[in-house]
Motif scaffolding. Sequence first.
Motif, short mmCIF file in Angstrom:
data_model
loop_
_atom_site.label_atom_id
_atom_site.label_comp_id
_atom_site.label_asym_id
_atom_site.label_seq_id
_atom_site.Cartn_x
_atom_site.Cartn_y
_atom_site.Cartn_z
N PRO A 1 0.64 -0.84 0.38
CA PRO A 1 0.11 -0.11 0.17
C PRO A 1 0.64 1.48 -0.08
O PRO A 1 0.73 2.38 -1.07
CB PRO A 1 -0.78 -0.42 1.41
CG PRO A 1 -0.71 -1.48 1.98
CD PRO A 1 0.72 -2.42 1.11
N HIS B 1 -8.15 3.05 -6.13
CA HIS B 1 -7.25 3.97 -6.17
C HIS B 1 -6.79 4.89 -6.84
O HIS B 1 -6.74 6.41 -7.03
CB HIS B 1 -5.97 2.87 -5.54
CG HIS B 1 -4.95 3.47 -5.08
ND1 HIS B 1 -4.96 4.62 -3.39
CD2 HIS B 1 -3.48 4.13 -5.37
CE1 HIS B 1 -3.67 5.27 -3.37
NE2 HIS B 1 -3.04 4.63 -4.83
N VAL C 1 -6.28 5.12 0.36
CA VAL C 1 -5.58 4.48 1.58
C VAL C 1 -6.69 5.96 2.42
O VAL C 1 -5.57 6.92 2.39
CB VAL C 1 -3.65 4.90 1.42
CG1 VAL C 1 -3.35 4.34 3.39
CG2 VAL C 1 -3.64 3.33 0.34
N TYR D 1 -4.85 3.08 7.01
CA TYR D 1 -5.18 1.59 6.21
C TYR D 1 -6.03 1.78 5.12
O TYR D 1 -6.96 2.90 5.17
CB TYR D 1 -5.79 1.02 7.56
CG TYR D 1 -5.84 -0.63 7.33
CD1 TYR D 1 -5.25 -1.09 7.06
CD2 TYR D 1 -7.15 -1.22 6.13
CE1 TYR D 1 -4.79 -2.51 6.57
CE2 TYR D 1 -7.02 -2.20 6.27
CZ TYR D 1 -6.03 -3.41 6.45
OH TYR D 1 -5.74 -4.78 5.70
N ILE D 2 -6.64 0.69 4.68
CA ILE D 2 -7.48 0.99 3.43
C ILE D 2 -8.96 0.47 4.02
O ILE D 2 -9.15 -1.14 4.18
CB ILE D 2 -7.00 0.01 2.29
CG1 ILE D 2 -6.08 0.58 1.96
CG2 ILE D 2 -8.08 -0.39 0.95
CD1 ILE D 2 -4.97 -0.85 1.06
N ILE E 1 -0.25 -1.02 7.59
CA ILE E 1 0.69 -1.16 6.80
C ILE E 1 1.53 -0.21 6.46
O ILE E 1 2.51 0.20 5.39
CB ILE E 1 -0.23 -0.79 5.46
CG1 ILE E 1 -1.69 1.12 5.71
CG2 ILE E 1 -1.63 -1.85 5.19
CD1 ILE E 1 -2.10 1.26 4.60
N ILE F 1 -0.76 -5.92 -3.16
CA ILE F 1 -1.88 -5.67 -3.49
C ILE F 1 -1.71 -6.36 -5.20
O ILE F 1 -0.83 -5.72 -5.97
CB ILE F 1 -2.26 -4.22 -3.57
CG1 ILE F 1 -2.90 -3.85 -1.90
CG2 ILE F 1 -3.77 -4.31 -4.22
CD1 ILE F 1 -2.86 -2.58 -1.88
#
Length: 409
Positions: A65, A198, A213, A256-257, A400, A409
């Motif tokens: 990430p 993203h 993110v 974080y996502i 992350i 990812i």
Amino acid sequence: MSRLCMRTFLESPLSSKYRLPISPSSAVQIRGNTYMFGSQTQVWSNVKQQSLDEAASKSSIRLTPFQMLWAGRFKDGTHLLKSAQFLRKELPIRIARRVVDFQKLPHIVLCNPVIHDVYELYLRAFSVLNKFPKVETLELEERYNRIIRQLLDDHQNVVTNLAEGFHECQRNVPYETIDAFLNRTLTSRLGIRMLAEHHLALSIDKPNYIGIVCTHLNFRQLVERCSDFARQVCEHTYGIAPGLIVNGHTQAVFPYIPAPLEYILQELLKNAMRASVEHHLDRPLEVPNIVVTLCSNDTDFYVRVSDRGGGIPESKLQDIFKYSYTTMGDRSTIRPSDDPNIFSDLCKGHPNNSPSGGPMAGWGFGLPTSRAYATYLGGSLELQSLEGLGTDVYLRLRHIDGKKESFRI
Ligand code: ADP
Ligand code: COI
């Protein structure tokens, strides 16, 4: 997994009889060719197997990430070009692998109309993306973005369609084949969608976000948001829902996502609420709270969801992580839609006065999909049942920005 749309990011299971929702108006120009999304023109019919095999055999690049943040934003948009150029190379590889994976399914499975529709969606996505010219200008990047947006939309119902398709042909194939295929497909799809979302989100200015993110994710608030959603679904289904207590590291904030975490938590909380309500059908005013415990350390963070929903019988424990396994609809499970008067007293004055068989559960995809996502995200999902009392589910995910390398990812 519920039939209700929880987040379009991952899933949108409300399709009308699962025909592909392609908007008729979208025409895309690529190198002078017009691709009519939604027309009957099968743009993928001329995809050569050789180009698929070639793309599928190329090595794919999996980013952490933090690598996805592209080290900053530039006023001239060069970070957007760089990101689009990466996607233009990467997506055809990943999508070609999905197509080839579908082709390896037993014939009887690929012939299932719903599964075949999904296969064709991927074939079409490959055809469109593999032809896209090099993204050298911001104008081309905008055209590329339009295609990505459209594809994300067209693929919204993929998980529901797979759930329906595999439910229909589960007796014709060994379960291991289905399990391995779905784990690969769903996690690869999660990765593809995260990359695509993203990229699109990089051009949007949103406080505390870079792309998808979230740089300052408030752990407790995210859990409460998921619980609000689960509570609404539960109330819609049963007329009541358990309360929620959050304890542990409730002040934790970290990057974080959010999307995959929200998906998993919503599934776990719906399961906990459903079990709690159904276990207290004879004492609906005494449905115990769900207790969610948060923990965050240097490398990982944890969520424990504890319910007093009676636990899971020993004999069913080996099945609950199987795709398509569900007790929704069992004779043993009272569905509110079967008896709309069950909670009539409780529901008086409630906004959703008539409890209906809602989207609480039904496909049997919630636990296996959540576990596959957790594993993909460098974590784990485990369940401990105290038969007769309740269930504890433990979700662990890797930070992350932690001291150990995060997932890719
Ligand atoms: P679905 O919710 O669509 O049934 P899931 O994969 O989420 O699918 O769950 C599969 C089954 O596992 C459920 O139908 C239920 O029987 C059981 N289960 C999951 N979580 C719990 C829980 N907290 N308490 C009791 N049973 C549970
Ligand atoms: C999916 O959602 O299934 C995808 O693979 C999305 C991608 C075509 C952009």
